[in-house]
Motif scaffolding. Sequence first.
Motif, PDB file in Angstrom:
ATOM      1  N   TRP A 130      -7.882 -19.589 -24.132  1.00  0.00           N
ATOM      2  CA  TRP A 130      -7.413 -18.683 -23.094  1.00  0.00           C
ATOM      3  C   TRP A 130      -7.171 -17.283 -23.691  1.00  0.00           C
ATOM      4  N   PRO A 131      -7.476 -16.210 -22.996  1.00  0.00           N
ATOM      5  CA  PRO A 131      -7.904 -16.116 -21.591  1.00  0.00           C
ATOM      6  C   PRO A 131      -9.419 -16.149 -21.383  1.00  0.00           C
ATOM      7  N   GLN A 132     -10.196 -16.220 -22.476  1.00  0.00           N
ATOM      8  CA  GLN A 132     -11.654 -16.259 -22.326  1.00  0.00           C
ATOM      9  C   GLN A 132     -12.083 -17.474 -21.510  1.00  0.00           C
ATOM     10  N   SER A 133     -11.312 -18.564 -21.598  1.00  0.00           N
ATOM     11  CA  SER A 133     -11.675 -19.808 -20.906  1.00  0.00           C
ATOM     12  C   SER A 133     -11.672 -19.651 -19.392  1.00  0.00           C
ATOM     13  N   ARG A 134     -10.945 -18.665 -18.879  1.00  0.00           N
ATOM     14  CA  ARG A 134     -10.934 -18.459 -17.431  1.00  0.00           C
ATOM     15  C   ARG A 134     -12.324 -18.070 -16.938  1.00  0.00           C
ATOM     16  N   ASN A 135     -13.121 -17.471 -17.801  1.00  0.00           N
ATOM     17  CA  ASN A 135     -14.438 -16.964 -17.406  1.00  0.00           C
ATOM     18  C   ASN A 135     -15.596 -17.837 -17.857  1.00  0.00           C
ATOM     19  N   ASP A 193       6.406  -8.685  -4.726  1.00  0.00           N
ATOM     20  CA  ASP A 193       7.802  -8.341  -5.027  1.00  0.00           C
ATOM     21  C   ASP A 193       8.623  -9.508  -5.584  1.00  0.00           C
ATOM     22  N   GLY A 194       7.941 -10.603  -5.972  1.00  0.00           N
ATOM     23  CA  GLY A 194       8.656 -11.740  -6.545  1.00  0.00           C
ATOM     24  C   GLY A 194       9.094 -12.775  -5.534  1.00  0.00           C
ATOM     25  N   THR A 195       8.892 -12.512  -4.240  1.00  0.00           N
ATOM     26  CA  THR A 195       9.246 -13.509  -3.215  1.00  0.00           C
ATOM     27  C   THR A 195       8.351 -14.728  -3.333  1.00  0.00           C
ATOM     28  N   VAL A 196       7.063 -14.493  -3.514  1.00  0.00           N
ATOM     29  CA  VAL A 196       6.098 -15.579  -3.691  1.00  0.00           C
ATOM     30  C   VAL A 196       5.916 -15.818  -5.185  1.00  0.00           C
ATOM     31  N   ARG A 197       6.391 -16.957  -5.658  1.00  0.00           N
ATOM     32  CA  ARG A 197       6.310 -17.291  -7.089  1.00  0.00           C
ATOM     33  C   ARG A 197       5.401 -18.467  -7.360  1.00  0.00           C
ATOM     34  N   THR A 198       5.318 -19.404  -6.385  1.00  0.00           N
ATOM     35  CA  THR A 198       4.506 -20.604  -6.565  1.00  0.00           C
ATOM     36  C   THR A 198       3.603 -20.790  -5.350  1.00  0.00           C
ATOM     37  N   ALA A 199       2.448 -21.396  -5.578  1.00  0.00           N
ATOM     38  CA  ALA A 199       1.500 -21.624  -4.492  1.00  0.00           C
ATOM     39  C   ALA A 199       0.743 -22.920  -4.739  1.00  0.00           C
ATOM     40  N   ILE A 200       0.155 -23.450  -3.686  1.00  0.00           N
ATOM     41  CA  ILE A 200      -0.710 -24.620  -3.794  1.00  0.00           C
ATOM     42  C   ILE A 200      -2.014 -24.309  -3.078  1.00  0.00           C
ATOM     43  N   ASP A 212      -6.838 -16.245 -10.513  1.00  0.00           N
ATOM     44  CA  ASP A 212      -6.555 -14.841 -10.254  1.00  0.00           C
ATOM     45  C   ASP A 212      -5.060 -14.596 -10.035  1.00  0.00           C
ATOM     46  N   LEU A 213      -4.387 -15.528  -9.363  1.00  0.00           N
ATOM     47  CA  LEU A 213      -2.961 -15.356  -9.075  1.00  0.00           C
ATOM     48  C   LEU A 213      -2.098 -15.387 -10.330  1.00  0.00           C
ATOM     49  N   LEU A 214      -2.581 -16.020 -11.394  1.00  0.00           N
ATOM     50  CA  LEU A 214      -1.804 -16.059 -12.633  1.00  0.00           C
ATOM     51  C   LEU A 214      -1.522 -14.647 -13.144  1.00  0.00           C
ATOM     52  N   ASP A 215      -2.511 -13.760 -13.026  1.00  0.00           N
ATOM     53  CA  ASP A 215      -2.323 -12.368 -13.463  1.00  0.00           C
ATOM     54  C   ASP A 215      -1.363 -11.607 -12.556  1.00  0.00           C
ATOM     55  N   ARG A 216      -1.120 -12.154 -11.384  1.00  0.00           N
ATOM     56  CA  ARG A 216      -0.235 -11.499 -10.424  1.00  0.00           C
ATOM     57  C   ARG A 216       1.155 -12.139 -10.410  1.00  0.00           C
ATOM     58  N   GLY A 217       1.415 -12.988 -11.405  1.00  0.00           N
ATOM     59  CA  GLY A 217       2.736 -13.583 -11.550  1.00  0.00           C
ATOM     60  C   GLY A 217       3.027 -14.726 -10.606  1.00  0.00           C
ATOM     61  N   ILE A 218       1.984 -15.335 -10.041  1.00  0.00           N
ATOM     62  CA  ILE A 218       2.166 -16.448  -9.110  1.00  0.00           C
ATOM     63  C   ILE A 218       1.549 -17.702  -9.727  1.00  0.00           C
ATOM     64  N   LEU A 219       2.375 -18.713  -9.958  1.00  0.00           N
ATOM     65  CA  LEU A 219       1.936 -19.957 -10.582  1.00  0.00           C
ATOM     66  C   LEU A 219       1.420 -20.893  -9.496  1.00  0.00           C
ATOM     67  N   THR A 220       0.156 -21.282  -9.606  1.00  0.00           N
ATOM     68  CA  THR A 220      -0.510 -22.018  -8.536  1.00  0.00           C
ATOM     69  C   THR A 220      -0.962 -23.391  -9.000  1.00  0.00           C
ATOM     70  N   VAL A 221      -0.708 -24.409  -8.181  1.00  0.00           N
ATOM     71  CA  VAL A 221      -1.242 -25.750  -8.403  1.00  0.00           C
ATOM     72  C   VAL A 221      -2.514 -25.879  -7.579  1.00  0.00           C
ATOM     73  N   GLU A 238     -10.174 -27.310 -17.487  1.00  0.00           N
ATOM     74  CA  GLU A 238     -10.987 -26.853 -18.622  1.00  0.00           C
ATOM     75  C   GLU A 238     -10.869 -25.333 -18.772  1.00  0.00           C
ATOM     76  N   ARG A 239     -10.674 -24.651 -17.656  1.00  0.00           N
ATOM     77  CA  ARG A 239     -10.514 -23.194 -17.679  1.00  0.00           C
ATOM     78  C   ARG A 239      -9.096 -22.773 -18.075  1.00  0.00           C
ATOM     79  N   GLY A 240      -8.158 -23.723 -18.100  1.00  0.00           N
ATOM     80  CA  GLY A 240      -6.778 -23.387 -18.427  1.00  0.00           C
ATOM     81  C   GLY A 240      -5.941 -23.030 -17.223  1.00  0.00           C
ATOM     82  N   ILE A 241      -6.332 -23.535 -16.035  1.00  0.00           N
ATOM     83  CA  ILE A 241      -5.647 -23.239 -14.777  1.00  0.00           C
ATOM     84  C   ILE A 241      -4.969 -24.509 -14.278  1.00  0.00           C
ATOM     85  N   PRO A 242      -3.700 -24.462 -13.854  1.00  0.00           N
ATOM     86  CA  PRO A 242      -2.981 -25.667 -13.416  1.00  0.00           C
ATOM     87  C   PRO A 242      -3.685 -26.358 -12.251  1.00  0.00           C
TER      88      PRO A 242
END
Length: 566
Positions: A130-135, A193-200, A212-221, A238-242
């Motif tokens: 990571w972060p090359q694995s994202r691509n 603004d930090g209201t949205v922190r997690t997503a599915i 993409d959301l990881l760079d925006r501070g949002i942790l996504t499953v 394999e890309r390193g994304i949850p």
Amino acid sequence: MKYKDGKPGPQGDRGSRAVPISIMFVVLCGFSFYLGGIFCSERNRFETKIVANDVQSPKDSSVTPLHIKPIKFAECSSDYQDYTPCTDPRRWKKYGLHRLTLMERHCPPISERKECLVPPPNGYKVPIKWPQSRNECWYRNVPYNWINQQKSNQNWLRKEGDKFLFPGGGTMFPRGVGAYVDLMQDLIPEMTDGTVRTAIDTGCGVASWGGDLLDRGILTVSLAPRDNHEAQVQFALERGIPAILGIISTQRLPFPSNSFDMAHCSRCLIPWTEFGGIYLLEIHRILRPGGFWILSGPPVNYENRWRGWNTTVEEQKSDYERLQDLLTSMCFKLYNKKDDIAVWQKSSDNSCYGQLANPDAYPPKCDDSLEPDSAWISDAYGGSANTFKHDDSKWKVRIKHYKKLLPAIGSDKIRNVMDMNTAYGGFAAAVVDDPLWVMNVVSSYALNTLAVVFDRGLIGTYHDWCEAFSTYPRTYDLLHLDGLFTAESHRCDMKYVLLEMDRILRPNGYAIIRESSYFVDAVASVAKAMRWGCRKEDTEYGIEKEKILICQKKLWYSSNKPSSSS
């Protein structure tokens, strides 16, 4: 005195026996008092020593460890290289097609469990960092060319030489996920603004949205079912994304109620309005009050898109109106809409839910006796502010010690991490500034503390470690457990838990096993049979009753051919 037949017995001379008996009674009482004093005094001294040993834990204290017979594991055949025991396509024929229940978790009985080591594909390489694995990722690590052939026109991925490249496209964003999320942020300012922190992300493709959301501070499953061809979750990890294997069907998702800030479906093909809206009810359950549900794809923007959907404009209009009515009945309101994206917000106003008490309301308000997390937990949520603070400070100390024992933590060697039996997500919180993410697992049989994990802006899942985890093989760089065998050995066979750890750990990946001294040597013996290298270390407190195993899984290749039968 009388005999059993009620006749009087001989009385004797009462005066001549009264004095000796009374004297004997006094003597015996005095003697017993003396003995009792000695015994109680010795017992108190003995108990004091035990307590002192427990607190001081001197180096010469000993714990009789658990010993097991030498064990050896064979290699699984090479056609088990992507084996997912509880979502195994080989067993689908045993289950029905209705609502795709065949793709839900159906774990094999004990008699059908595999006691072998799952091999990597031929040509497997240590994953790109990571972060090359994202691509990009190695083709031989996830050798599914079918998805390349079917989805290359949508820019999901493309094969070049010995790699898969991920341009960041998707079915609804073939020109790139970045512009797609930019538009989404315009519609939902709370994403910045930090209201949205997690997503599915339901039906995640290759998880470009979550990446993409990881760079925006949002942790996504990223969530998707197991299938024979696409391996969406495997690509994501394999890309390193949850990501985690799962499907919205007849079983609840393994998350607490009111957990995610945002949910997303990009043409995920879930029939939202069918079966009384049961799928939307599950989204409603796991979304926080005030949370957002995003839909892109049919029937949104049906006025301009219907010709490409093999349907009529009237049918798509009817589908959209039915969806809107259903969402309104569940206390969602249309928040924003533009082009192919529509956003609804779950109400945080109790007045809406009060209207559901009407007997004619559909869907009805849940009965107060229903536990919103009851599909996965067995105990009530508990704890206190002091307990939480203690846990938080404890893990800061522990992580500092772990990094001394395993310097790879915090480096590019470790990206995907699992805390196998967390309480409040303390491990994950202590490494939040490192270039990694943590899947926090709360045992289905422990206190229901997973809601606290999500409240902290972290992610996690419920799981019973007597069963296989919902992921592909070779998907985690680091597994951590803290007293798991001490807590669960009465229910779960330690051998199978360790084999499952081997299945999901990447070659050259690590395990930190923090256990009582009773289990450590036995765990090390099984680990050796799994071709792991382990060393025993002291905890940060240097106590003898608890030890740490630092283990690394070796990279090996299968010498077996595919089996002729499943």
